[in-house]
Structure formats: C-alpha cells, structure tokens
Write a protein that holds these residues in place. Structure first.
Motif, short mmCIF file in Angstrom:
data_model
loop_
_atom_site.label_atom_id
_atom_site.label_comp_id
_atom_site.label_asym_id
_atom_site.label_seq_id
_atom_site.Cartn_x
_atom_site.Cartn_y
_atom_site.Cartn_z
N VAL A 153 0.83 -1.20 0.00
CA VAL A 153 0.00 0.00 0.00
C VAL A 153 0.87 1.26 0.00
O VAL A 153 0.64 2.20 -0.76
CB VAL A 153 -0.95 -0.01 1.22
N GLN A 154 1.90 1.26 0.85
CA GLN A 154 2.80 2.43 0.90
C GLN A 154 3.56 2.59 -0.41
O GLN A 154 3.83 3.72 -0.83
CB GLN A 154 3.79 2.27 2.06
N SER A 155 3.90 1.49 -1.05
CA SER A 155 4.60 1.57 -2.33
C SER A 155 3.72 2.19 -3.41
O SER A 155 4.19 2.99 -4.23
CB SER A 155 5.08 0.18 -2.76
N PHE A 156 2.44 1.81 -3.42
CA PHE A 156 1.52 2.41 -4.38
C PHE A 156 1.41 3.92 -4.15
O PHE A 156 1.37 4.70 -5.11
CB PHE A 156 0.14 1.76 -4.29
N MET A 157 1.35 4.33 -2.88
CA MET A 157 1.29 5.76 -2.58
C MET A 157 2.58 6.46 -3.04
O MET A 157 2.52 7.57 -3.57
CB MET A 157 1.07 5.97 -1.09
N ALA A 158 3.70 5.81 -2.86
CA ALA A 158 4.96 6.40 -3.31
C ALA A 158 4.95 6.59 -4.83
O ALA A 158 5.44 7.62 -5.34
CB ALA A 158 6.13 5.52 -2.88
N ILE A 159 4.41 5.63 -5.56
CA ILE A 159 4.32 5.74 -7.01
C ILE A 159 3.46 6.94 -7.41
O ILE A 159 3.83 7.74 -8.28
CB ILE A 159 3.77 4.44 -7.62
N LEU A 160 2.30 7.07 -6.76
CA LEU A 160 1.41 8.19 -7.07
C LEU A 160 2.08 9.53 -6.80
O LEU A 160 2.00 10.46 -7.61
CB LEU A 160 0.13 8.08 -6.23
N VAL A 161 2.75 9.64 -5.65
CA VAL A 161 3.38 10.91 -5.30
C VAL A 161 4.56 11.20 -6.23
O VAL A 161 4.79 12.35 -6.62
CB VAL A 161 3.82 10.90 -3.82
N ALA A 162 5.31 10.17 -6.61
CA ALA A 162 6.42 10.36 -7.55
C ALA A 162 5.90 10.87 -8.90
O ALA A 162 6.51 11.76 -9.52
CB ALA A 162 7.19 9.06 -7.72
N ILE A 163 4.79 10.31 -9.37
CA ILE A 163 4.18 10.80 -10.61
C ILE A 163 3.77 12.26 -10.45
O ILE A 163 3.95 13.08 -11.36
CB ILE A 163 2.97 9.92 -10.99
N SER A 164 3.23 12.60 -9.28
CA SER A 164 2.83 13.98 -9.02
C SER A 164 4.02 14.93 -9.11
O SER A 164 3.92 16.03 -9.67
CB SER A 164 2.17 14.09 -7.64
N VAL A 165 5.16 14.50 -8.57
CA VAL A 165 6.36 15.34 -8.62
C VAL A 165 6.77 15.59 -10.08
O VAL A 165 7.11 16.72 -10.46
CB VAL A 165 7.51 14.69 -7.84
N VAL A 166 6.72 14.55 -10.89
CA VAL A 166 7.05 14.70 -12.31
C VAL A 166 6.11 15.70 -12.98
O VAL A 166 6.53 16.55 -13.78
CB VAL A 166 6.99 13.34 -13.03
N LEU A 167 4.82 15.64 -12.63
CA LEU A 167 3.85 16.57 -13.21
C LEU A 167 4.10 18.01 -12.74
O LEU A 167 3.93 18.95 -13.52
CB LEU A 167 2.43 16.12 -12.87
N TYR A 168 4.48 18.18 -11.47
CA TYR A 168 4.83 19.53 -11.00
C TYR A 168 6.00 20.09 -11.81
O TYR A 168 5.99 21.24 -12.24
CB TYR A 168 5.20 19.50 -9.52
N LEU A 169 7.02 19.25 -12.02
CA LEU A 169 8.19 19.70 -12.78
C LEU A 169 7.80 20.06 -14.20
O LEU A 169 8.31 21.04 -14.77
CB LEU A 169 9.26 18.60 -12.78
#
Length: 204
Positions: free
Chosen positions: A132-148
């Motif tokens: 579950v935590q790994s899935f959340m990490a994936i979502l947040v990492a994608i969010s960081v890419v979108l912010y950039l």
C-alpha cells in the motif's frame, strides 16, 4: 471551409480533451488495482488480528502522521495553485505548486523511511503495509514529475500548453491526496480522533 475543418482538429480543453479523458480512465483503472491491496490489508487484519493487527511504535506512528499532514498541505497548495492560475496569477500559481512539490518530496522521504521501519518490525507489517505504501509512493512520484512539467511550461510561458496541462494534472494531484487520506482512514493504524489529539500535542 478549410479553416473550419482545421479548427475541428484542434485539441479542446476540459473533459472534452482526449488527454484528460485518458487520465481519468487511467486513474479509474489504478483505483481498482490499488483497491485490491487496500481490501487485502483490511481482510488480513480481520482474518488474523493477532498476527496482522500491529501496534506501531511511537516513532513509526509519527512518520505516518507527518505524511498525512504533508498530504493535506499538498492538497491545499495544489488547489490554491490551480485557483491562482485560473485567475491568471501565474507567479502565485508557481509558488503554490512549488510548495506542493516540496511537500511531495517530503512525503516520499518519510514514505521511504516508513517502508524501512515496516521491514524492521517484521514479516506481518511488511505483508500488510508495504504494498500500500509503495503504491502511494508511485502516485506521489508521478505527481512530482507533473509539477516539474508544469514549471517547464511556466518557464517557457507556454499558456496554451498550461491551459490543457494544469486541469489534467490537477486531477492526478487531488486524486493522490484523496487516496492517501483514504489509506490513512481505512488501513492506517489510529482513529481520526487520535490523530487530532496527536496534532494538538504537537502544536503545544
């Protein structure tokens, strides 16, 4: 007639935009996959509470709570950034989205620490919580890419690209926050009242 035909081929904004529709379909598909592991978490704790219901050490619980605070910060800053951009306040939008990205990086740092702590606690914690935590990490990492990516368009002053990119990306950013809060409520470890009490203690 040729001009009219060309206009029909231009990408449109909002839900009519194929790219944004594709993002929503992707999020829906991801939700079904993510839900499997959330339900597994709940099922395991109900099926064998002696094994899979884990009282986290105070330090680990603090990491969980810090992540929730960061998620709330991400949500508030992202909404403020979107509203600012809609009002043509690009500088304010960039500042709010920058804060949201910093909060996302903080979340990833604490999430990595959490996964290491679960490994140290034992196989039960690893089995129930790490996916579950790994899935959340994936979502947040994608969010960081979108912010950039948003900052890239802002630096180029590409308003046409931003008009399409910000609404589509906001869907991903807010979805990430909602899923993180859902995981906290459904899977994570303490009641909302206890979390509020913890926040009160930290603010003293």
């Amino acid at each position: 007639m040729a001009v009219h035909s060309h206009e029909n081929q231009l990408p449109k904004k909002g839900i009519r935009d194929d790219a944004q529709l594709g993002i929503w379909l992707g999020l829906i598909s991801f939700t079904f996959l993510f839900a499997v592991f959330i339900v597994s978490n709940v099922y395991l704790r109900g099926w064998s509470p002696d094994v899979f219901t884990i009282t986290l050490p105070a330090g680990v619980q603090n990491l969980v709570n810090y992540n929730v605070i960061l998620l709330l910060l991400i949500g508030v800053c992202t909404l403020a950034g979107g509203i600012s951009y809609k009002k043509h306040k690009t500088a304010a939008a960039g500042a709010f989205l920058g804060l949201a990205m910093l909060a996302s990086l903080g979340y990833l740092f604490f999430d990595w620490m959490l996964i290491q702590q679960y490994r140290a606690i034992g196989p039960a914690a690893w089995t129930v919580y790490v996916t579950v935590q790994s899935f959340m990490a994936i979502l947040v990492a994608i969010s960081v890419v979108l912010y950039l990516r948003a900052f890239f368009f802002m630096m180029k002053k590409d308003e046409a690209a931003l008009n399409r990119f910000i609404p589509a990306s906001t869907a991903v950013w807010i979805y990430t926050v909602i899923m993180g809060l859902f995981v906290f409520i459904q899977c994570d470890f303490i009641q909302i009242g206890q979390f509020a009490e913890w926040c009160g203690l930290k603010l003293r």
